[in-house]
Motif scaffolding. Structure first.
Motif, PDB file in Angstrom:
ATOM      1  N   MET A 150      22.197  52.668  38.890  1.00 28.06           N
ATOM      2  CA  MET A 150      21.557  52.738  37.684  1.00 28.06           C
ATOM      3  C   MET A 150      22.380  53.343  36.729  1.00 28.06           C
ATOM      4  O   MET A 150      22.297  52.940  35.465  1.00 28.06           O
ATOM      5  CB  MET A 150      20.021  53.408  38.545  1.00 28.06           C
ATOM      6  N   SER A 151      23.618  53.554  37.666  1.00 30.43           N
ATOM      7  CA  SER A 151      25.349  54.029  36.427  1.00 30.43           C
ATOM      8  C   SER A 151      25.220  53.632  35.991  1.00 30.43           C
ATOM      9  O   SER A 151      25.664  53.570  34.788  1.00 30.43           O
ATOM     10  CB  SER A 151      25.756  55.197  37.236  1.00 30.43           C
ATOM     11  N   SER A 152      25.703  52.249  36.304  1.00 33.40           N
ATOM     12  CA  SER A 152      26.449  51.414  36.079  1.00 33.40           C
ATOM     13  C   SER A 152      25.628  50.531  34.542  1.00 33.40           C
ATOM     14  O   SER A 152      25.637  49.876  33.627  1.00 33.40           O
ATOM     15  CB  SER A 152      26.895  49.923  36.839  1.00 33.40           C
ATOM     16  N   LEU A 153      24.288  50.052  35.203  1.00 30.95           N
ATOM     17  CA  LEU A 153      22.603  49.883  34.101  1.00 30.95           C
ATOM     18  C   LEU A 153      22.687  50.782  32.822  1.00 30.95           C
ATOM     19  O   LEU A 153      23.188  50.098  31.841  1.00 30.95           O
ATOM     20  CB  LEU A 153      22.050  49.049  34.799  1.00 30.95           C
ATOM     21  N   GLY A 154      23.265  51.990  33.215  1.00 29.88           N
ATOM     22  CA  GLY A 154      23.159  53.007  32.077  1.00 29.88           C
ATOM     23  C   GLY A 154      24.278  53.092  31.383  1.00 29.88           C
ATOM     24  O   GLY A 154      23.989  53.574  30.156  1.00 29.88           O
ATOM     25  N   GLN A 155      25.217  52.630  31.716  1.00 25.25           N
ATOM     26  CA  GLN A 155      26.601  52.180  30.916  1.00 25.25           C
ATOM     27  C   GLN A 155      26.527  51.288  29.812  1.00 25.25           C
ATOM     28  O   GLN A 155      26.992  50.834  28.723  1.00 25.25           O
ATOM     29  CB  GLN A 155      27.829  52.286  32.288  1.00 25.25           C
ATOM     30  N   LEU A 156      25.877  50.203  30.681  1.00 19.01           N
ATOM     31  CA  LEU A 156      25.435  48.940  30.067  1.00 19.01           C
ATOM     32  C   LEU A 156      24.358  48.998  28.872  1.00 19.01           C
ATOM     33  O   LEU A 156      25.008  48.576  27.574  1.00 19.01           O
ATOM     34  CB  LEU A 156      25.408  47.485  30.951  1.00 19.01           C
ATOM     35  N   VAL A 157      23.703  49.446  29.126  1.00 16.46           N
ATOM     36  CA  VAL A 157      22.544  50.063  28.178  1.00 16.46           C
ATOM     37  C   VAL A 157      23.288  50.639  27.470  1.00 16.46           C
ATOM     38  O   VAL A 157      23.496  50.226  25.942  1.00 16.46           O
ATOM     39  CB  VAL A 157      21.768  50.109  28.780  1.00 16.46           C
ATOM     40  N   ALA A 158      23.515  51.868  27.064  1.00 18.72           N
ATOM     41  CA  ALA A 158      24.826  52.584  26.308  1.00 18.72           C
ATOM     42  C   ALA A 158      25.954  52.448  25.763  1.00 18.72           C
ATOM     43  O   ALA A 158      25.877  51.755  24.797  1.00 18.72           O
ATOM     44  CB  ALA A 158      25.451  53.542  27.256  1.00 18.72           C
ATOM     45  N   GLY A 159      26.729  50.814  26.402  1.00 18.86           N
ATOM     46  CA  GLY A 159      26.785  50.110  25.505  1.00 18.86           C
ATOM     47  C   GLY A 159      27.022  49.044  24.725  1.00 18.86           C
ATOM     48  O   GLY A 159      26.896  49.270  23.422  1.00 18.86           O
ATOM     49  N   ILE A 160      25.225  48.732  24.661  1.00 18.51           N
ATOM     50  CA  ILE A 160      25.203  47.367  23.624  1.00 18.51           C
ATOM     51  C   ILE A 160      24.275  48.590  23.090  1.00 18.51           C
ATOM     52  O   ILE A 160      23.680  48.427  21.515  1.00 18.51           O
ATOM     53  CB  ILE A 160      23.791  47.726  25.217  1.00 18.51           C
ATOM     54  N   ALA A 161      23.291  49.635  23.035  1.00 16.71           N
ATOM     55  CA  ALA A 161      23.378  50.586  22.174  1.00 16.71           C
ATOM     56  C   ALA A 161      23.601  51.383  20.774  1.00 16.71           C
ATOM     57  O   ALA A 161      23.597  50.763  20.193  1.00 16.71           O
ATOM     58  CB  ALA A 161      22.794  51.551  23.234  1.00 16.71           C
ATOM     59  N   HIS A 162      25.191  51.314  22.112  1.00 13.39           N
ATOM     60  CA  HIS A 162      25.907  51.779  20.807  1.00 13.39           C
ATOM     61  C   HIS A 162      26.935  50.348  19.873  1.00 13.39           C
ATOM     62  O   HIS A 162      26.462  50.326  18.817  1.00 13.39           O
ATOM     63  CB  HIS A 162      27.971  51.784  21.357  1.00 13.39           C
ATOM     64  N   GLU A 163      26.458  49.055  20.727  1.00 17.61           N
ATOM     65  CA  GLU A 163      26.906  47.804  20.033  1.00 17.61           C
ATOM     66  C   GLU A 163      26.092  47.740  18.841  1.00 17.61           C
ATOM     67  O   GLU A 163      26.352  47.173  17.548  1.00 17.61           O
ATOM     68  CB  GLU A 163      27.986  46.984  20.996  1.00 17.61           C
ATOM     69  N   LEU A 164      24.784  47.968  19.635  1.00 17.02           N
ATOM     70  CA  LEU A 164      23.733  47.711  17.862  1.00 17.02           C
ATOM     71  C   LEU A 164      23.440  48.575  17.069  1.00 17.02           C
ATOM     72  O   LEU A 164      23.125  48.696  15.399  1.00 17.02           O
ATOM     73  CB  LEU A 164      22.289  47.681  18.516  1.00 17.02           C
ATOM     74  N   ASN A 165      24.183  49.668  17.482  1.00 18.12           N
ATOM     75  CA  ASN A 165      24.010  50.467  16.892  1.00 18.12           C
ATOM     76  C   ASN A 165      24.991  50.666  15.827  1.00 18.12           C
ATOM     77  O   ASN A 165      24.607  51.183  14.392  1.00 18.12           O
ATOM     78  CB  ASN A 165      23.793  51.967  17.793  1.00 18.12           C
ATOM     79  N   ASN A 166      26.285  50.357  15.846  1.00 19.38           N
ATOM     80  CA  ASN A 166      26.869  50.383  15.067  1.00 19.38           C
ATOM     81  C   ASN A 166      26.674  49.139  13.501  1.00 19.38           C
ATOM     82  O   ASN A 166      26.708  49.578  12.000  1.00 19.38           O
ATOM     83  CB  ASN A 166      28.520  49.969  15.000  1.00 19.38           C
ATOM     84  N   PRO A 167      26.065  48.117  14.210  1.00 20.54           N
ATOM     85  CA  PRO A 167      26.105  47.502  12.262  1.00 20.54           C
ATOM     86  C   PRO A 167      24.719  48.337  11.710  1.00 20.54           C
ATOM     87  O   PRO A 167      24.336  47.883  10.869  1.00 20.54           O
ATOM     88  CB  PRO A 167      25.598  45.843  13.166  1.00 20.54           C
ATOM     89  N   ILE A 168      23.378  48.687  12.505  1.00 16.86           N
ATOM     90  CA  ILE A 168      22.698  48.699  12.406  1.00 16.86           C
ATOM     91  C   ILE A 168      23.572  50.642  11.571  1.00 16.86           C
ATOM     92  O   ILE A 168      22.218  50.255  10.173  1.00 16.86           O
ATOM     93  CB  ILE A 168      21.385  49.071  12.998  1.00 16.86           C
ATOM     94  N   SER A 169      23.465  50.938  11.615  1.00 20.12           N
ATOM     95  CA  SER A 169      24.059  52.215  11.098  1.00 20.12           C
ATOM     96  C   SER A 169      23.960  51.522   9.522  1.00 20.12           C
ATOM     97  O   SER A 169      24.746  52.222   8.712  1.00 20.12           O
ATOM     98  CB  SER A 169      24.958  53.276  11.735  1.00 20.12           C
ATOM     99  N   PHE A 170      25.978  50.491   9.624  1.00 22.58           N
ATOM    100  CA  PHE A 170      25.886  50.499   8.995  1.00 22.58           C
ATOM    101  C   PHE A 170      25.029  49.692   7.175  1.00 22.58           C
ATOM    102  O   PHE A 170      25.044  49.641   6.495  1.00 22.58           O
ATOM    103  CB  PHE A 170      27.312  48.813   8.667  1.00 22.58           C
ATOM    104  N   ILE A 171      23.617  48.736   8.201  1.00 22.88           N
ATOM    105  CA  ILE A 171      23.007  48.774   6.913  1.00 22.88           C
ATOM    106  C   ILE A 171      21.943  49.338   7.120  1.00 22.88           C
ATOM    107  O   ILE A 171      22.105  49.257   5.299  1.00 22.88           O
ATOM    108  CB  ILE A 171      22.135  47.152   7.876  1.00 22.88           C
ATOM    109  N   TYR A 172      21.762  50.160   7.424  1.00 25.26           N
ATOM    110  CA  TYR A 172      21.112  51.427   7.155  1.00 25.26           C
ATOM    111  C   TYR A 172      22.098  52.874   6.022  1.00 25.26           C
ATOM    112  O   TYR A 172      21.786  53.012   5.086  1.00 25.26           O
ATOM    113  CB  TYR A 172      20.336  52.147   8.669  1.00 25.26           C
ATOM    114  N   GLY A 173      23.044  52.291   5.801  1.00 27.05           N
ATOM    115  CA  GLY A 173      24.493  53.101   4.974  1.00 27.05           C
ATOM    116  C   GLY A 173      24.162  52.186   3.870  1.00 27.05           C
ATOM    117  O   GLY A 173      23.898  53.179   2.826  1.00 27.05           O
ATOM    118  N   ASN A 174      24.223  51.491   4.042  1.00 29.21           N
ATOM    119  CA  ASN A 174      23.979  50.496   2.682  1.00 29.21           C
ATOM    120  C   ASN A 174      22.583  50.253   2.068  1.00 29.21           C
ATOM    121  O   ASN A 174      23.227  49.467   0.742  1.00 29.21           O
ATOM    122  CB  ASN A 174      25.094  49.383   3.187  1.00 29.21           C
ATOM    123  N   MET A 175      21.581  50.286   2.836  1.00 32.30           N
ATOM    124  CA  MET A 175      20.326  50.550   2.005  1.00 32.30           C
ATOM    125  C   MET A 175      20.698  50.949   0.271  1.00 32.30           C
ATOM    126  O   MET A 175      19.733  50.547  -0.125  1.00 32.30           O
ATOM    127  CB  MET A 175      19.144  50.686   2.894  1.00 32.30           C
TER     128      MET A 175
END
Length: 181
Positions: A150-175
């Motif tokens: 579960m810890s590994s899965l949480g870290q994986l989800v956190a990593g994926i969320a971080h990786e998805l959050n960066n482009p989404i934040s860039f797009i939202y910030g430039n909207m």
């Protein structure tokens, strides 16, 4: 001149006349009955001595048997107990030192049997405790592995969320800029 005379008991008496070198004569009488009486006495002593020797050997053999039989029984009992047969008891035949030793031996064997059984019970009890502890350890290990997954899965989800959050934040910030553009 030698001659033979007879006494009233019919024992022969030998008379011997001996001439000495100085022309003296000696008359010697030999009573053979005394010699036969002495030989009868010696024969009686020999028979008595042989009887005592025979009785001595017989009593020594009986005494040896009386001592060695109980000691042999003790030795056999000790061997049986050393092989784990604690139920073997030695028959007490006499109330002498060997009999007292046999009684002590029997009580020692009984005490050893009691100690051996209590030791077996303790071993069984400790074995059950170890089996329970082993089962608890296996359950804890399964939980730990699940927790690590579960810890590994949480870290994986956190990593994926971080990786998805960066482009989404860039797009939202430039909207805002895109609306104006």
């Amino acid at each position: 001149v030698d001659s033979i005379l007879f006494t009233q008991l019919n024992y022969p008496i030998y008379r011997n006349i001996i001439a000495l070198p100085n022309n003296d004569t000696v008359i010697a009488y030999f009573y053979l009955g005394v010699l036969s009486e002495v030989s009868k006495i010696y024969r009686g002593y020999i028979v008595l001595a042989l009887t005592f020797i025979f009785c001595g050997f017989l009593s020594a053999a009986l005494l040896a048997k009386m001592v060695t039989k109980p000691l042999t029984n003790l030795a056999l009992g000790a061997e049986k107990i050393s092989h784990g047969d604690f139920s073997h008891k030695i028959v007490v035949e006499e109330d002498d030192e060997i009999g007292k030793l046999a009684v002590s031996f029997n009580s020692m064997a009984q005490e050893l049997e009691h100690i051996y059984k209590s030791l077996e019970d303790k071993v069984k009890e400790r074995t059950l405790e170890l089996e329970k502890a082993y089962e608890e350890l296996k359950r804890t290990q399964v939980k730990l592995v699940q927790s690590e997954k579960m810890s590994s899965l949480g870290q994986l989800v956190a990593g994926i969320a971080h990786e998805l959050n960066n482009p989404i934040s860039f797009i939202y910030g430039n909207m805002e800029h895109l609306k104006n553009y």
